[in-house]
Enzyme design. Structure first.
Site, PDB file in Angstrom:
ATOM      1  N   GLU A 130       8.288  49.108  24.382  1.00 15.74           N
ATOM      2  CA  GLU A 130       8.957  49.877  23.323  1.00 15.74           C
ATOM      3  C   GLU A 130       8.550  49.407  21.927  1.00 15.74           C
ATOM      4  OE1 GLU A 130      13.155  49.749  24.080  1.00 15.74           O
ATOM      5  OE2 GLU A 130      12.970  50.844  25.965  1.00 15.74           O
TER       6      GLU A 130
ATOM      7  N   LYS B 169      19.596  54.813  20.208  1.00 10.81           N
ATOM      8  CA  LYS B 169      18.697  53.697  20.538  1.00 10.81           C
ATOM      9  C   LYS B 169      17.316  54.292  20.752  1.00 10.81           C
ATOM     10  CE  LYS B 169      18.497  51.443  24.609  1.00 10.81           C
ATOM     11  NZ  LYS B 169      18.569  50.417  25.674  1.00 10.81           N
TER      12      LYS B 169
ATOM     13  N   ASP C 225      24.721  51.886  30.897  1.00  8.39           N
ATOM     14  CA  ASP C 225      23.486  52.678  31.032  1.00  8.39           C
ATOM     15  C   ASP C 225      23.235  52.887  32.520  1.00  8.39           C
ATOM     16  OD1 ASP C 225      20.900  53.654  31.138  1.00  8.39           O
ATOM     17  OD2 ASP C 225      19.927  51.854  30.385  1.00  8.39           O
TER      18      ASP C 225
ATOM     19  N   GLU D 104      24.763  46.208  26.174  1.00 12.73           N
ATOM     20  CA  GLU D 104      24.529  47.240  27.199  1.00 12.73           C
ATOM     21  C   GLU D 104      24.259  46.573  28.544  1.00 12.73           C
ATOM     22  OE1 GLU D 104      21.578  50.080  25.871  1.00 12.73           O
ATOM     23  OE2 GLU D 104      20.829  50.298  27.924  1.00 12.73           O
TER      24      GLU D 104
ATOM     25  N   HIS E 259      10.273  45.406  30.654  1.00 14.68           N
ATOM     26  CA  HIS E 259       9.427  46.017  29.618  1.00 14.68           C
ATOM     27  C   HIS E 259       8.300  45.099  29.162  1.00 14.68           C
ATOM     28  CE1 HIS E 259      12.972  48.839  28.435  1.00 14.68           C
ATOM     29  NE2 HIS E 259      12.488  49.075  29.635  1.00 14.68           N
TER      30      HIS E 259
ATOM     31  N   HIS F 266      16.430  56.797  23.965  1.00 13.12           N
ATOM     32  CA  HIS F 266      15.069  57.016  24.456  1.00 13.12           C
ATOM     33  C   HIS F 266      14.894  56.338  25.815  1.00 13.12           C
ATOM     34  CE1 HIS F 266      13.430  52.914  22.721  1.00 13.12           C
ATOM     35  NE2 HIS F 266      14.564  52.767  23.373  1.00 13.12           N
TER      36      HIS F 266
ATOM     37  N   ASP G 251      20.499  44.792  25.195  1.00 13.17           N
ATOM     38  CA  ASP G 251      20.533  45.479  26.484  1.00 13.17           C
ATOM     39  C   ASP G 251      20.130  44.425  27.504  1.00 13.17           C
ATOM     40  OD1 ASP G 251      20.402  46.932  28.762  1.00 13.17           O
ATOM     41  OD2 ASP G 251      18.855  48.335  28.086  1.00 13.17           O
TER      42      ASP G 251
ATOM     43  N   GLU H 147      16.438  43.571  25.998  1.00 15.96           N
ATOM     44  CA  GLU H 147      16.310  44.041  24.604  1.00 15.96           C
ATOM     45  C   GLU H 147      17.266  43.308  23.680  1.00 15.96           C
ATOM     46  OE1 GLU H 147      16.932  48.337  24.652  1.00 15.96           O
ATOM     47  OE2 GLU H 147      15.825  48.463  26.551  1.00 15.96           O
TER      48      GLU H 147
ATOM     49  N   LYS I 125      21.012  59.425  28.371  1.00 13.15           N
ATOM     50  CA  LYS I 125      19.574  59.667  28.517  1.00 13.15           C
ATOM     51  C   LYS I 125      19.452  60.972  29.301  1.00 13.15           C
ATOM     52  CE  LYS I 125      18.063  54.799  28.975  1.00 13.15           C
ATOM     53  NZ  LYS I 125      17.913  53.706  29.990  1.00 13.15           N
TER      54      LYS I 125
ATOM     55  N   SER J 121      13.112  50.357  33.791  1.00 11.01           N
ATOM     56  CA  SER J 121      14.262  49.682  34.411  1.00 11.01           C
ATOM     57  C   SER J 121      15.281  50.769  34.747  1.00 11.01           C
ATOM     58  CB  SER J 121      14.859  48.635  33.469  1.00 11.01           C
ATOM     59  OG  SER J 121      15.460  49.227  32.345  1.00 11.01           O
TER      60      SER J 121
END
Ligand SMILES: C=C(OP(=O)(O)O)C(=O)O
Ligand SMILES: [Mg+2]
Length: 400
Positions: free
Chosen positions: A195, A377, A301, A274, A145, A354, A231, A154, A326, A42
């Site tokens: 994940e 995270k 993010d 997030e 994901h 990550h 998230d 998430e 990131k 994403s």
């Protein structure tokens, strides 16, 4: 001492089974560092560019490696400036941010190796290793994901009251296991997403109940405060044409989305949210931050993409109160550090992260300690996630 004598690049597997770039850096006194690029699913619209691994490697071999040989690996800014000069664009679209970040991390590790210091200390200095980040552990997920699971990407356990990083890491694993129990009791089958989070075919509303219940159970067991966060990866939900956030058959206007998220923060006492809004909407981020920023972290993010220019825009607008870092979103460790420092100077919390596609590389564990980040995270279970979590436990063990 840390003068670079060789840089080699190869294709290796990431956790999704895709090829990614691994870099080895050697120095004249025998220092060695290895770094591997992660990869997002994403991804934010404004991230640095990841090229196909083979193409990125070929370009980096031709343009970057000759500039790096002879530089001091310990002079991170010079290494990263050479990567930028070799690329010649703002977004690493020539050599690829994947080769750039792999080399940048490998150089830092080679320098730490020569100096005989742990990476976090080489990057952060002698006074690091006292504070540890709270790990945000992905326990339920969907979005990009895992298809056919939740719309929200998430659900993240946040063991904010844990007395040590080790207890925090184990608490997140316990929440992950408790989620499996709660789903089982409800007769819901669940595979895992990219994940390692459970990806059950349930509504977002049901997922809130499941995670809330799992967190309560583990909180009772461990005796310290565990909250949870999200998230939302809302840029993936936002439909530009409809100007709405689309959750299957339901659509929310921007005002409705702000109302929805503010309601969730209050109902579930969320510690962290997030990307609750689209990556182009600083104004809506500011409105939500104004509303709930005194009691939760609103993190950018896709909004900030680890980019100081975008963060500066956000600070001016009052958008969010924390930033996800990131390194591969921006391409080098120097750029990631600049974003952390700008955030800190403006009272923004830092969350080192990550990507959904990962390797065994542990650099982000060191980066989190080196930058004194409040949070990291990096998932909960799965080898590429536990690589970072176990490294954090080792750092804490060695640092005392
Ligand atoms: C880790 C994330 O996912 P991805 O790496 O797919 O962007 C995220 O969105 O924060
Ligand atoms: Mg995100």
């Amino acid at each position: 001492m840390t003068r670079i004598t060789g840089v080699s690049l190869r294709r290796v597997l990431d956790s999704r089974g895709n090829p990614t770039v691994e870099a080895d850096v050697l120095t004249e006194s025998g220092g060695f560092g290895r770094g591997a690029a992660p990869s997002g699913a994403s991804t934010g619209e404004y991230e640095a560019i990841e090229l196909p691994a083979g193409e990125s490697i070929a370009k980096a071999r031709e343009h970057a490696v000759p500039r790096l040989e002879g530089l001091y690996a310990g002079d991170q800014r010079a290494v990263d400036a050479a990567l930028r000069a070799a690329d010649g664009t703002d977004d690493f679209s020539n050599i690829g941010a994947n080769s750039a970040v792999a080399i940048s991390m490998a150089a830092a590790k080679a320098a730490a190796d020569v100096l005989g210091a742990p990476l976090y200390q080489h990057l952060g200095g002698a006074f690091r290793g006292e504070n540890f980040p709270v790990p945000l552990g992905n326990v339920v997920g969907g979005g990009e994901h895992a298809k056919e699971a939740t719309h929200i990407q998430e659900f993240l356990a946040a063991p904010v009251g844990a007395p040590s990083v080790s207890e925090a890491v184990f608490a997140n694993a316990a929440v992950h296991a408790a989620v499996a129990d709660v789903l089982d009791e409800r007769g819901v089958p669940a595979a895992k997403g990219d994940e390692g989070a459970w990806a059950p075919p349930i509504s977002d509303a049901d997922a809130f109940e499941v995670v809330d219940e799992a967190v309560d159970r583990v909180e009772d067991e461990v005796g310290f405060e565990i909250r949870f966060g999200l998230d939302m990866a809302a840029a993936e939900l936002y439909d530009d044409d409809r100007e709405a956030y689309v959750y299957g058959d339901e659509a929310k206007s921007t005002d409705e989305q702000i109302e929805y998220v503010a309601g969730l923060v209050d109902e579930y006492d969320l510690a962290y949210v997030e990307d609750p809004l689209d990556e182009n909407d600083y104004e809506a981020f500011a409105a939500l931050t104004d509303r709930v920023g005194d009691r939760t972290l609103i993190c950018g993010d896709d909004l900030f993409v680890t980019n100081v220019e975008r963060l500066r825009e956000g600070i001016d607008a009052g958008a969010a109160n924390s930033i996800l870092i990131k390194p591969n979103q921006i391409g080098t460790l120097s750029d990631a550090f600049d974003a952390v420092e700008l955030a800190a100077r403006n009272g923004y919390e830092t969350v080192i992260s990550h990507r959904s596609g990962e390797t065994e590389d542990t650099t982000i564990a060191h980066l989190a300690v080196a930058t004194d980040a409040g949070f990291i995270k990096t998932g909960t279970v799965g080898g590429e996630r536990t690589a970072k979590l176990n490294e954090l436990i080792r750092i804490a063990d060695d640092a005392v």
